[in-house]
Scaffold this motif. Structure first.
Motif, short mmCIF file in Angstrom:
data_model
loop_
_atom_site.label_atom_id
_atom_site.label_comp_id
_atom_site.label_asym_id
_atom_site.label_seq_id
_atom_site.Cartn_x
_atom_site.Cartn_y
_atom_site.Cartn_z
N UNK A 48 31.80 -6.05 49.15
CA UNK A 48 32.70 -6.52 50.20
C UNK A 48 34.04 -6.88 49.58
N UNK A 49 35.10 -6.38 50.13
CA UNK A 49 36.44 -6.71 49.65
C UNK A 49 36.87 -5.94 48.43
N UNK A 50 36.01 -5.17 47.85
CA UNK A 50 36.37 -4.37 46.68
C UNK A 50 36.42 -2.91 47.10
N UNK A 51 37.49 -2.27 46.75
CA UNK A 51 37.70 -0.89 47.18
C UNK A 51 36.87 0.07 46.35
N UNK A 52 36.24 1.01 47.04
CA UNK A 52 35.51 2.05 46.35
C UNK A 52 36.50 2.92 45.61
N UNK A 53 36.25 3.16 44.35
CA UNK A 53 37.18 3.96 43.57
C UNK A 53 38.23 3.10 42.89
N UNK A 54 38.38 1.88 43.34
CA UNK A 54 39.27 0.95 42.67
C UNK A 54 40.70 0.99 43.16
N UNK A 55 41.50 0.22 42.47
CA UNK A 55 42.92 0.12 42.78
C UNK A 55 43.67 0.08 41.47
N UNK A 56 44.97 0.27 41.58
CA UNK A 56 45.82 0.01 40.43
C UNK A 56 47.08 -0.69 40.92
N UNK A 57 47.71 -1.43 40.02
CA UNK A 57 48.84 -2.25 40.40
C UNK A 57 50.06 -1.85 39.58
N UNK A 58 51.18 -1.66 40.27
CA UNK A 58 52.46 -1.39 39.61
C UNK A 58 53.46 -2.41 40.15
N UNK A 59 53.98 -3.25 39.26
CA UNK A 59 54.95 -4.29 39.60
C UNK A 59 54.49 -5.15 40.77
N UNK A 60 53.24 -5.51 40.77
CA UNK A 60 52.70 -6.40 41.79
C UNK A 60 52.27 -5.71 43.08
N UNK A 61 52.49 -4.39 43.17
CA UNK A 61 52.08 -3.66 44.36
C UNK A 61 50.73 -3.02 44.09
#
Length: 142
Positions: free
Chosen positions: A56-69
């Motif tokens: 719950x709340x965690x994206x499948x495949x994940x995320x990545x962050x660039x400059x806080x986005x």
């Protein structure tokens, strides 16, 4: 005004418009099945392949962050898979409906391109005025 209403009625009750309406309704009903398929089976597979989690709340495949986005590429992959499944199913539905519509129609036979020479019985062009085999002049019987 009556003419306008009559034209609208003819347009709305045409076969293509009715087929489109049925397709949209079936597509909307099928969307929940596709969403369940992707969230229950495909998302866990993506999580295994990409190293993400399916909580719950965690994206499948994940995320990545660039400059806080935060870029959520797991949700994008899920949306693309949902779209492809929906497009494929709608393609199959339209293909099946077209097949059913063509069942009752007779196929038009093409006009003949050859005829038999009445003298030597060879196959000749319908446009021929003289038989190329026996050289007899052909007279149209009208």
């Amino acid at each position: 005004m009556k003419k306008f209403i009559q034209e609208f009625k003819e347009f709305a009750l045409k076969g293509n418009v009715m087929n489109l309406a049925v397709g949209v309704i079936i597509g909307a009903a099928f969307q929940s099945i596709v969403t369940a398929l992707t969230s229950s089976f495909i998302n866990p597979l993506i999580a295994v392949v990409t190293g993400g989690t399916n909580g719950e709340g965690v994206t499948v495949g994940g995320t990545f962050t660039i400059r806080g986005v935060v870029f959520d590429y797991g949700s994008f992959i899920t949306a693309v898979i949902n779209f492809l499944i929906m497009a494929f199913v709608l393609f199959l539905l339209v293909k099946a409906m077209n097949k059913m519509m063509s069942l009752g129609k007779k196929k038009e036979e093409p006009a003949p391109t050859t005829k038999d020479c009445p003298y030597c019985f060879s196959k000749i062009s319908v446009k021929a005025t003289r038989c190329p085999f026996c050289t007899t002049e052909l007279v149209d019987k009208k």
